[in-house]
Structure formats: C-alpha cells, structure tokens
Design an enzyme around this catalytic site. Structure first.
Site, PDB file in Angstrom:
ATOM      1  N   SER A 110      -9.188   1.613   4.398  1.00  0.00           N
ATOM      2  CA  SER A 110      -9.327   0.242   3.945  1.00  0.00           C
ATOM      3  C   SER A 110     -10.735   0.028   3.379  1.00  0.00           C
ATOM      4  O   SER A 110     -11.142   0.744   2.465  1.00  0.00           O
ATOM      5  CB  SER A 110      -9.004  -0.718   5.092  1.00  0.00           C
ATOM      6  OG  SER A 110      -8.837  -2.035   4.643  1.00  0.00           O
ATOM      7  N   ASP A 265       2.181  -1.107   2.179  1.00  0.00           N
ATOM      8  CA  ASP A 265       0.875  -1.630   2.584  1.00  0.00           C
ATOM      9  C   ASP A 265       0.723  -3.037   2.017  1.00  0.00           C
ATOM     10  O   ASP A 265       0.635  -3.225   0.807  1.00  0.00           O
ATOM     11  CB  ASP A 265      -0.224  -0.706   2.047  1.00  0.00           C
ATOM     12  CG  ASP A 265      -1.611  -1.048   2.582  1.00  0.00           C
ATOM     13  OD1 ASP A 265      -1.857  -2.231   2.880  1.00  0.00           O
ATOM     14  OD2 ASP A 265      -2.446  -0.123   2.678  1.00  0.00           O
ATOM     15  N   HIS A 293      -0.275  -0.507   6.261  1.00  0.00           N
ATOM     16  CA  HIS A 293      -1.728  -0.372   6.096  1.00  0.00           C
ATOM     17  C   HIS A 293      -2.367   0.365   7.268  1.00  0.00           C
ATOM     18  O   HIS A 293      -3.351   1.066   7.093  1.00  0.00           O
ATOM     19  CB  HIS A 293      -2.364  -1.764   5.964  1.00  0.00           C
ATOM     20  CG  HIS A 293      -3.824  -1.737   5.626  1.00  0.00           C
ATOM     21  ND1 HIS A 293      -4.303  -1.242   4.424  1.00  0.00           N
ATOM     22  CD2 HIS A 293      -4.917  -2.129   6.335  1.00  0.00           C
ATOM     23  CE1 HIS A 293      -5.621  -1.347   4.401  1.00  0.00           C
ATOM     24  NE2 HIS A 293      -6.015  -1.872   5.544  1.00  0.00           N
TER      25      HIS A 293
END
Length: 322
Positions: A110, A265, A293
């Site tokens: 991320s 995601d 995610h």
C-alpha cells in the site's frame, strides 16, 4: 496454500533516534547473516504488527521491521511534525547505516509500496529487489477513488458511516474536513473521527469481512496514528508531484521486482499495479484472483510467501529442509 511462517521473536529491538525529535521502533528477526529485507508498512501511519515478520523464512532472511514516524511504537505518537516521504526516506537511510547493511530487499504494501518505490528511485544502489503489494501510486485519482467517488459505491453503508463525523453538508472535501477535526482540540471528536477513518480503511481492505482486522485498525492507539498521519499526507497530495513515481521509473529499470495485487482490491484498484508493471520491464505482476488489499487474505498471503521464497533462491539463499 501456504501459511505464515511460525511465530518468532526478534533477536534485537531498539528505539532509533532520528532527526526532529522522532524515535523509531526497530526490530530484527530471523538470521543476522541472511538476506536483509526491510518491511515498510502502509497507512500512512498504520504501524507494523508481529505477523509482518512471518512472511519470510527466518533461516534465509534477516527481517527488519520498523514503525515510521508517529506510527506504532515510534514516538511522538501520531505526530505529523516533520513527517513527509522525504523524512521517512532519510530515516530509512539512517536505519540502513545503523545496521551496517549495503543492499537490501524492500517489502512494501500500500503506502509502504509507495515508499519502497520512492526509496529505490533515490537510493537504487542500495536495493537488490522490490516486493510490492497493493500498489499505491499517490496520484489524485488514487485518492479520489477511496475518498470521493469510487469505493463508496461498493460499500455504501460503510461510506455513510465514514461521513457521519463530518458536520458540513459539503462532501466534496472529506479529507480536509477530517484533518480539521483530527488536529482540533476536542478529544472526544478526535477519537470518534479517528475510529471512523480507521473503520473505513478496514472495511475496504479484506477480500472477505474480517473482524480481527477491523478490531486492530479501530483500536484507539492505531486509529489515531493512522487517521492523523494519513489525513496529513492526503491533504497534501502525499507530498508528491502528480505521476512522480511513473515519471521516474527509469531510475529502477535494472532492479528486479515482484508486484502482488488483489483483483478485488478496493483500497488501491489493480490498474495501479498494471500500469506500474507496464513501465517497469523487470517487474513480474501477479494479480491474485481471490485477493483484496490485505496482505493477510489467504490468496494474497500464499502469493507473497511464494515470492519471498523465490527471491531467496534468486539471491543465493537455498531452501532449508523442513
């Protein structure tokens, strides 16, 4: 389906002083003579969990985990003072020199993937490989997806809960409104806003509903750091030029990479991973069919451990016998 490696304890923990009065929590696990790998958490401000050291074979890797400025066990907690990507990249260099490491693998998810790419572009000679999960490029369209007109269409009930702490009827500037509350003097409002911000993050993170993830993110200590630091970064467009990472991709053209991204995601749609791989010929892209995610979705976890094992072989650490 691969599982996390068994629980291990760090062989070293320390609080590392860096500039501007910040101290970073740092831990090292696994084999000191193994392949150095730096785990870069996301958020910004999410901090690390003990599970993050378990993506790596401890007999083949020297696993370095740290909490970024203001996050996790680093101090001062939830601080946005002197807290930008440039500060974090400098901190990573301080950490590398402190540990006496010449080159290492970066493992980032991320916003941690964002930082890993930025670090590699600035300090390419110190990076021997990148493992990225849930790529976030930090463009305006990437912020708009989560905080304006994207994910809320898939989680409308959670989006309404996310908007509840805001007093204004103007929903166009959600990040700025949250920032004002989180930096305000009303502690009750700050905590309520922090938990709502963290709940929205958790709701979008997992492929399947995950109560343990929601509990982790919405715990007050984590929620305050995540919300205060994230809103600070996002209000300032992550302190990046638009398209900065893609515009500078030539700087990592010779660095091998693996990109693992969930097909579903909802925090960082897979278009970001795809366009990154199109610009970066040495990167191998794996879009995981049943992945979201979170690195801890079963299919994502399996794919990531396959990559860490493969990377160990590529870098000369043979597989150990069970």
């Amino acid at each position: 389906m691969k599982a996390l490696f068994p629980e291990i304890r760090p062989y070293m923990t320390t609080m590392l002083p860096v500039l501007d009065g910040h101290q970073l929590y740092v831990e090292c696990s696994g084999t000191q003579s193994g392949i150095p790998v730096l785990v870069i958490h996301g958020g910004p401000g999410a901090g690390c969990s003990d599970k993050m050291r378990r993506f790596f074979d401890p007999e083949r890797y020297n696993i370095i985990v740290f909490d970024q400025r203001g996050a996790g066990r680093s101090t001062p907690h939830a601080s946005i003072e002197h807290n930008t990507p440039s500060h974090i990249l400098d901190d990573i260099e301080v950490l590398r020199k402190h540990l006496g490491i010449s080159r290492w693998v970066l493992f980032g998810g991320s916003f941690g993937a964002t930082l890993a790419l930025l670090y590699a572009q600035q300090f390419s000679k110190h990076v021997c490989g990148l493992i990225l999960r849930g790529v976030f490029l930090g463009r305006q369209q990437d912020l708009d997806w989560l905080y304006k007109n994207g994910a809320g269409r898939f989680f409308p009930e959670e989006w309404q809960l996310f908007l509840e702490p805001l007093q204004s009827n103007d929903k166009a500037n959600v990040i700025d409104q949250y920032y004002q509350i989180l930096q305000g003097d009303n502690d009750l409002a700050r905590v309520a806003a922090a938990k709502a911000w963290a709940r929205w993050e958790a709701a979008n993170s997992s492929f399947r509903p995950n109560q343990s993830s929601k509990d982790y993110f919405t715990a007050t200590h984590v929620a305050l750091a995540l919300s205060c630091i994230s809103s600070h970064y996002f209000k300032n467009k992550c302190f990046l030029d638009e398209n900065q990472i893609l515009d500078n991709i030539a700087k990592i053209a010779d660095i091998p990479g693996h990109i693992v991204h969930g097909r579903y995601d909802m925090v960082c749609p897979p278009e970001q991973a795809y366009i990154l791989s199109e610009h970066w010929p040495l990167a191998k892209l794996n879009i995981v069919r049943e992945g979201g995610h979170s690195a801890f979705d079963n299919a994502m976890l399996d794919a990531l451990i396959c990559v860490t094992n493969d990377f160990a072989k590529q870098l000369g650490a043979p597989e150990t016998e069970a």
